[in-house]
Design an enzyme around this catalytic site. Structure first.
Site, short mmCIF file in Angstrom:
data_model
loop_
_atom_site.label_atom_id
_atom_site.label_comp_id
_atom_site.label_asym_id
_atom_site.label_seq_id
_atom_site.Cartn_x
_atom_site.Cartn_y
_atom_site.Cartn_z
N CYS A 178 50.50 26.89 7.40
CA CYS A 178 51.82 26.49 7.92
C CYS A 178 52.13 27.14 9.26
CB CYS A 178 52.90 26.80 6.89
SG CYS A 178 53.11 28.56 6.50
N HIS A 180 57.05 30.60 4.57
CA HIS A 180 56.68 29.28 5.06
C HIS A 180 57.22 29.12 6.48
CE1 HIS A 180 55.56 25.14 5.22
NE2 HIS A 180 56.80 24.72 5.34
N ASP A 185 59.04 19.97 10.03
CA ASP A 185 58.02 20.69 9.26
C ASP A 185 56.74 19.88 9.19
OD1 ASP A 185 56.52 22.20 7.56
OD2 ASP A 185 58.04 22.39 6.00
N ASN A 238 67.77 26.67 -1.28
CA ASN A 238 68.86 27.00 -2.20
C ASN A 238 68.47 26.87 -3.67
OD1 ASN A 238 71.48 27.25 -0.36
ND2 ASN A 238 70.27 25.54 0.44
#
Length: 643
Positions: A267, A324, A347, A387
């Site tokens: 990542c 990440h 992303d 969350n």
């Protein structure tokens, strides 16, 4: 004859590149930013330019099949003043028999490589000349460009800085390493434009297909799609993911390898390569690291970790990534009616969503914080992963699962990026989440919960709270015991791990409990590896007693199992036969020994300079087959390898 009228043309590249903040690419090519005019000089052989006899028309073309209908070709006359709403040209007298010509690319021009043609009509004769090529990029200095950023220090950091820092580790021990973005290195601009060429099929069939290169939203989606790759642990067929130090070798390998995927990335390298491409094209961008990042295929707002009776973390469907990385890019979203720029989350790492893997974004960062998940691409995925509620389970005989008593931590912690103009870490968690427990945080969560779970769209807040409470772990204090694992050293590779296990009896009666302890290697993306250390101990606590138990894990125990991973998990879990199952855990980072670079003389431009590179072997044994890779902006044409 018109052919005799036009003489030499000076494209004035050095001056234009300086004015357009593109001189970092070099000054031998015309690289300009849209929404800002560039100038060049045209000389004439026998006389001055005369408006009554002479007329000039320019044509600009980009792409394989340029045409005016898809805004990749434009023809416009040269006048006395510029029209800043479209492609236009003007001139003024510069010297005898020489005029200065200004060409204006509008702030909505497609980015890419253009061909500039000039047609002169004089005394009834027409002559055409190709003046060469030039490049048009996004312009964060132009208030009319959607990527406009009004802070010069931020522009210097997020567009012009070739050096960055990646943050890794765990939320209680954040580590960093340098990364060379290299967006201005030789050939990188052409590689970035090749990425757009190869990604054009991503927008095939779109009603915006004819002009997507003028829109930073669609350009970012194409780059996001192109940079993506699937991670793989079979590193024998490629480069180990953590051995890359910069984006340039990755992009060069992709380009020289006929655009085949580069093996392998993770990542951090994916987000960094994307940041390089975006900065190169003129879109302000930065790399973000988030700690405690869940990937769940079943419950979008929940993450489950399962342990056995020894404390071993079992490989389940859910994964809790220790960290990440993704990319943020700055732009005003015209599709969301934004009039000012803001950060958008992109992303490029494909993550499992329950409906296959996909990249996400662009997602407006503020919409994630507010729980406004209907506004944007993939907003519900990003909100969920920032969350989610962590739930720890004990599995007995692969059948019965029991919730353990443990003090869990919230997902989505310490969102980190490099500070503007310094090497310091900047915590931007507040951009993605309101303070935990605040009224605004709860309002955003309820708003998002109703969108993620349509069955709750009319549910009261109390109903949602009850549902969430039923999923959470009971606190350790509910059992009458408090526990935590505290590091007493910051272990370097080769050193023993020292920590204290702190226990406190909160009740007025004594307690005796049997615990199983273990340690195992955990990859950064949450895959449990070898369990290399186990122990059992009985602990007796008197009324209100606090006890400190030292624990030591030697290098000889963890060293053979660490490999390329530098994270281990230590767990203490009570024996289920004692009743309530209590658990405490700690992720531990094993620091890599530093490589020290020392300049032996004062560096001067274009004068050889000597540097000393030192590395101290931290082990009590010889290190063999070592390889050192050197990279340096402007110092090496390609990475240098020393065995």
């Amino acid at each position: 004859q018109a052919k005799e009228v036009l003489g030499d043309v000076d494209l004035n590249c050095p001056s234009n590149c300086q004015i357009h903040n593109t001189h970092f690419f070099g000054t031998d090519r015309q690289i300009i930013r849209r929404g800002q005019a560039f100038n060049f000089y045209a000389r004439f052989h026998n006389r001055e330019w005369d408006d009554s006899m002479d007329q000039a028309i320019f044509t600009v073309e980009t792409g394989l099949r340029p045409c005016e209908s898809n805004e990749t070709k434009c023809t416009f006359p040269m006048g006395r003043c510029l029209d800043q709403t479209c492609w236009s040209a003007s001139y003024k007298i510069h010297q005898p028999k020489c005029i200065s010509i200004s060409v204006f690319p509008p702030s909505n021009a497609c980015i890419g490589r253009y061909i500039l043609n000039m047609q002169i009509t004089s005394c009834g004769h027409t002559y055409q000349r190709c003046l060469g090529d030039f490049y048009v990029l996004f312009n964060p200095w132009c208030a009319d460009d959607p990527v406009y950023m009004d802070n010069q220090a931020q522009r210097e950091e997020y567009v012009l800085n070739e050096h960055g820092i990646l943050y890794e580790g765990v939320h209680k021990h954040i580590t960093s390493r340098p990364w060379h973005f290299g967006q201005f290195e030789d050939g990188i601009l052409d590689i970035c434009l090749k990425i757009l060429d190869m990604g054009a099929s991503y927008h095939h069939g779109s009603d915006r297909d004819h002009c997507w290169r003028n829109d930073p939203v669609h350009v970012s989606m194409v780059v996001n799609h192109m940079v993506r790759t699937n991670e793989n642990n079979d590193y024998l067929k490629g480069t180990k993911p953590f051995s890359w130090n910069g984006s340039v070798p990755i992009l060069q390998q992709w380009y020289n390898g006929r655009c085949r995927p580069v093996r392998y990335g993770y990542c951090g390298s994916l987000a960094s390569v994307m940041c390089t491409v975006m900065r190169c094209l003129g879109i302000p961008s930065r790399v973000i690291t988030n700690f405690c990042f869940p990937c769940s295929n079943e419950n979008p707002l929940g993450i489950n970790e399962i342990f056995d009776c020894t404390g071993k973390n079992l490989c389940g469907k859910d994964k809790l990534w220790r960290y990440h990385c993704w990319n943020e890019s700055w732009m005003a979203r015209r599709d969301l009616n934004q009039c000012c720029g803001d950060w958008q989350c992109l992303d490029p790492t494909p993550l499992e969503t329950g409906r296959g893997s996909s990249c996400s974004g662009p997602t407006w960062v503020r919409s994630i914080r507010e729980g406004e998940l209907d506004l944007d691409y993939d907003g519900h995925h990003m909100f969920s992963r920032l969350n989610s509620n962590y739930v720890g389970w004990l599995s007995q005989n692969n059948a019965k699962k029991t919730k353990v008593f443990c003090d869990t931590w919230p997902c989505g912690q310490h969102l980190s990026t490099k500070s503007v103009g310094s090497e310091q870490l900047e915590d931007i968690t507040g951009s993605y989440k309101y303070e935990l427990g605040s009224v605004k945080s709860k309002e955003a969560y309820y708003r998002a919960y109703r969108r993620i779970h349509p069955g709750y769209c009319n549910a009261s807040n109390c109903h949602i709270d009850r549902e969430l409470s039923s999923l959470k772990n009971p606190f350790l204090s509910d059992s009458g015991i408090n526990m935590r694992l505290k590091m007493t050293n910051c272990p370097m590779y080769g050193e023993d791990v020292q920590l204290h296990w702190l226990l406190e009896n909160l009740r007025s009666e004594p307690k005796t409990l049997k615990f199983n302890l273990c340690a195992q290697i955990i990859t950064y993306n949450g895959c449990p590896m070898d369990q290399f250390w186990k122990d059992s101990v009985s602990v007796t606590l008197g009324p209100r007693e606090v006890k400190k138990i030292p624990l030591c894990i030697s290098y000889s125990q963890y060293g053979p199992y660490l490999c390329d991973h530098n994270i281990m998990k230590v767990v203490a879990v009570s024996d289920p036969e004692c009743g309530e199952v209590l658990m405490v855990s700690r992720d531990i980072v094993i620091n890599r020994p530093p490589v020290i670079v020392k300049l032996l003389s004062q560096p001067r431009l274009k004068v050889p300079c000597t540097a000393e590179i030192s590395f101290c072997n931290p082990l009590q044994e010889d290190m063999k087959n070592c390889i050192m890779t050197l990279e340096g902006c402007g110092l090496f044409k390609e990475p240098m390898t020393i065995e």
